[in-house]
Design an enzyme around this catalytic site. Structure first.
Site, PDB file in Angstrom:
ATOM      1  N   ASP A  63       0.820  -1.211   0.000  1.00  0.00           N
ATOM      2  CA  ASP A  63       0.000   0.000   0.000  1.00  0.00           C
ATOM      3  C   ASP A  63       0.853   1.259   0.000  1.00  0.00           C
ATOM      4  O   ASP A  63       2.064   1.209   0.219  1.00  0.00           O
ATOM      5  CB  ASP A  63      -0.970  -0.013   1.192  1.00  0.00           C
ATOM      6  CG  ASP A  63      -0.345  -0.546   2.482  1.00  0.00           C
ATOM      7  OD1 ASP A  63       0.895  -0.485   2.611  1.00  0.00           O
ATOM      8  OD2 ASP A  63      -1.087  -1.022   3.342  1.00  0.00           O
ATOM      9  N   ASN A 129      -8.304  -3.762  14.189  1.00  0.00           N
ATOM     10  CA  ASN A 129      -9.658  -4.094  13.721  1.00  0.00           C
ATOM     11  C   ASN A 129      -9.636  -5.235  12.699  1.00  0.00           C
ATOM     12  O   ASN A 129     -10.627  -5.491  12.030  1.00  0.00           O
ATOM     13  CB  ASN A 129     -10.342  -2.854  13.124  1.00  0.00           C
ATOM     14  CG  ASN A 129      -9.615  -2.311  11.898  1.00  0.00           C
ATOM     15  OD1 ASN A 129      -8.644  -2.903  11.436  1.00  0.00           O
ATOM     16  ND2 ASN A 129     -10.083  -1.196  11.366  1.00  0.00           N
ATOM     17  N   HIS A 131      -7.701  -5.413   9.989  1.00  0.00           N
ATOM     18  CA  HIS A 131      -7.393  -5.064   8.595  1.00  0.00           C
ATOM     19  C   HIS A 131      -6.061  -5.680   8.154  1.00  0.00           C
ATOM     20  O   HIS A 131      -5.167  -5.921   8.969  1.00  0.00           O
ATOM     21  CB  HIS A 131      -7.421  -3.545   8.355  1.00  0.00           C
ATOM     22  CG  HIS A 131      -6.306  -2.752   8.940  1.00  0.00           C
ATOM     23  ND1 HIS A 131      -6.498  -1.605   9.675  1.00  0.00           N
ATOM     24  CD2 HIS A 131      -4.952  -2.905   8.892  1.00  0.00           C
ATOM     25  CE1 HIS A 131      -5.336  -1.097  10.043  1.00  0.00           C
ATOM     26  NE2 HIS A 131      -4.379  -1.871   9.584  1.00  0.00           N
ATOM     27  N   GLU A 136     -10.017  -2.381   5.145  1.00  0.00           N
ATOM     28  CA  GLU A 136     -10.718  -2.215   6.412  1.00  0.00           C
ATOM     29  C   GLU A 136     -11.904  -3.179   6.474  1.00  0.00           C
ATOM     30  O   GLU A 136     -12.315  -3.738   5.443  1.00  0.00           O
ATOM     31  CB  GLU A 136     -11.211  -0.765   6.517  1.00  0.00           C
ATOM     32  CG  GLU A 136     -10.106   0.281   6.431  1.00  0.00           C
ATOM     33  CD  GLU A 136      -9.241   0.381   7.685  1.00  0.00           C
ATOM     34  OE1 GLU A 136      -9.410  -0.449   8.607  1.00  0.00           O
ATOM     35  OE2 GLU A 136      -8.394   1.289   7.737  1.00  0.00           O
TER      36      GLU A 136
END
Ligand code: F6R
Length: 234
Positions: A63, A129, A131, A136
């Site tokens: 990313d 979370n 990810h 996400e």
């Protein structure tokens, strides 16, 4: 899923290093998928200090922030220069083009890069979370490279790398979940008690887009490398 639990993050990083070194020594690593963040830093230090030679290996990063130049100290491009590429040059290194604001063009271009350079081994971290990359919760499992608007929790978690929280970019380009699943082998590292709930959900919970890392239960060759604290809820 294979799970390796080490006493400390340093010992876990050594486990990850040993797997990569073994693949290198057997000439099985032609394309290495890389992650940024704090988790792989110990691994990258070991790679830098090693005698491994990556000049015949291609790297692809997961990313990149949207709107940052590769020379920006906060860009993931710059992060990789500092933490790995300065000491260990690769044959070529690819990132989604954060300087191009045309998301469709960036996605198409990076998907072509990934198709031309199938990943042999992908290094992954995991968010609190669940990810992976910047995928996400709620991201479709079929996703390829795409632009994401970062969630408040990810912006807050990444703010530690910036002077002020409002400097954290609000968007990023990321490989999608299907792109990550296409890697032949995945090494997911997680350290610290704050990652323990995400690891439990990823390993023991249902496979659901609500926990992106849970998709790895469907991958044929995944190794989780954890320290004691991250493994504490398994
Ligand atoms: C970084 C990335 C992210 C991180 C994750 C964990 O390229 O794709 O998914 O791996 O946010 O970050 P750290 O390691 O800083 O806890």
């Amino acid at each position: 899923m294979k799970i390796i639990t080490a006493e400390t993050a340093a010992a876990a990083s050594k486990e990850a290093f040993n797997i990569i070194a073994d693949r290198m020594q057997h000439h099985q690593l032609h394309v290495l998928g890389l992650a940024t963040g704090s988790t792989p830093c110990g691994l990258y230090r070991l790679l830098c200090a090693s005698r491994l030679d990556f000049r015949q290996v291609t790297s692809v990063n997961l990313d990149e922030y949207v709107g940052l130049q590769p020379t920006d100290p906060q860009s993931y491009h710059y992060f990789m220069q500092v933490h790995l590429f300065r000491a260990k040059p690769f044959k070529e290194s690819f990132f989604p083009d954060g300087t191009n604001l045309d998301a469709a063009a960036v996605a198409k271009e990076y998907d072509q890069v990934l198709a031309a350079h199938p990943v042999d081994l992908q290094v992954l971290g995991i968010g609190q979370n669940g990810h992976i990359g910047f995928n996400e919760p709620g991201t479709p499992f079929t996703s390829r490279t795409h632009r994401v608007v970062l969630t408040p929790s990810t912006i807050a978690a990444n703010a530690r790398f910036f002077a002020r929280p409002d400097e954290v970019p609000r968007a990023a380009y990321t490989m999608g979940i299907a792109s990550i699943m296409a890697a032949k082998q995945v090494l997911l590292m997680a350290f610290g008690a704050q990652k323990a709930p995400a690891i439990r959900q990823a390993v023991k919970g249902p496979v659901t887009p609500a926990v992106p890392a849970s998709v790895l239960q469907r991958h044929p060759n995944v190794t989780l490398i954890l320290d004691r604290a991250a493994a504490s809820q398994l």
